[in-house]
Write an enzyme that holds these catalytic residues in place. Structure first.
Site, PDB file in Angstrom:
ATOM      1  N   ARG A  17       0.798  -1.221   0.000  1.00  0.00           N
ATOM      2  CA  ARG A  17       0.000   0.000   0.000  1.00  0.00           C
ATOM      3  C   ARG A  17       0.834   1.277   0.000  1.00  0.00           C
ATOM      4  NH1 ARG A  17      -2.581  -4.060   2.487  1.00  0.00           N
ATOM      5  NH2 ARG A  17      -1.783  -3.550   4.532  1.00  0.00           N
ATOM      6  N   GLU A  21       2.185  -7.376  14.029  1.00  0.00           N
ATOM      7  CA  GLU A  21       1.265  -7.653  15.130  1.00  0.00           C
ATOM      8  C   GLU A  21       0.646  -9.042  14.993  1.00  0.00           C
ATOM      9  OE1 GLU A  21      -2.188  -4.838  14.584  1.00  0.00           O
ATOM     10  OE2 GLU A  21      -1.033  -4.476  12.770  1.00  0.00           O
TER      11      GLU A  21
END
Length: 191
Positions: free
Chosen positions: A72, A109
């Protein structure tokens, strides 16, 4: 630092950017509220405003490299680089670049990953900006910083469209400034 804390408080573009980002609950795993910027890309005005805010910030900072984090960061990096007269350098996932690369592993994460960059793409002393769509834990940006610093670049700042303040990702950036446009949205937005 959030854009609203740095001269853009009340700027209607920030609200429009925030509203253009779709929230997808429980993606890619339960408990994650995924901030989907693909809907921002469908809104030409909000997309342009996003790029324009970054360009206004970085235009006069002497940046010669805009490094975009796959995938992105590739959406925002090239138009910013073109507008400020810098080159765009993709930071890719493993085995995506055809030439000689250097690599940097990092923890996400929800897993681990690695970034790679072509050897010779960035020269020692070049002033660099790292761009990505979102910062959560700061692991990806930290890896990008390490990668650029290993070749002697000066990382001026990291920039993200969305930042999760509760994750305190900036702590892992070892003093590199972080500029964020908007906080994450918590509600489902239907398109």
């Amino acid at each position: 630092m959030f854009a609203a804390e740095n001269g853009l408080r009340g700027d209607p573009r920030l609200q429009a950017i925030s509203e253009a980002i779709r929230v997808v609950p429980h993606f890619p795993k339960p408990g994650i509220m995924f901030q989907d910027i693909t809907t921002l890309l469908l809104d030409p005005k909000a997309f342009k405003d996003t790029v324009d805010i970054f360009v206004d910030r970085y235009r006069d900072m002497g940046i010669s490299v805009v490094a975009g984090v796959e995938a992105r960061g590739f959406m925002f990096g090239p138009p910013i680089a073109l507008a400020i007269g810098a080159k765009f350098v993709p930071l890719r996932k493993p085995r995506k670049l055809p030439g000689e690369v250097i690599s940097e592993a990092y923890v996400l994460e929800y897993g681990t990953d690695c970034l790679e960059m072509h050897v010779g793409a960035v020269q020692p002393g070049e002033r660099s900006l790292i761009i990505d769509d979102l910062v959560a834990t700061g692991g990806t940006l930290s890896a990008a910083i390490r990668l650029l610093e290993r070749v002697g670049a000066e990382v001026v700042e990291c920039a993200c469209v969305v930042g999760l303040p509760e994750a305190k990702g900036q702590r892992r950036l070892n003093g590199t400034p972080l500029y964020i446009l908007v906080e994450p949205r918590e509600i489902e937005h239907c398109y």
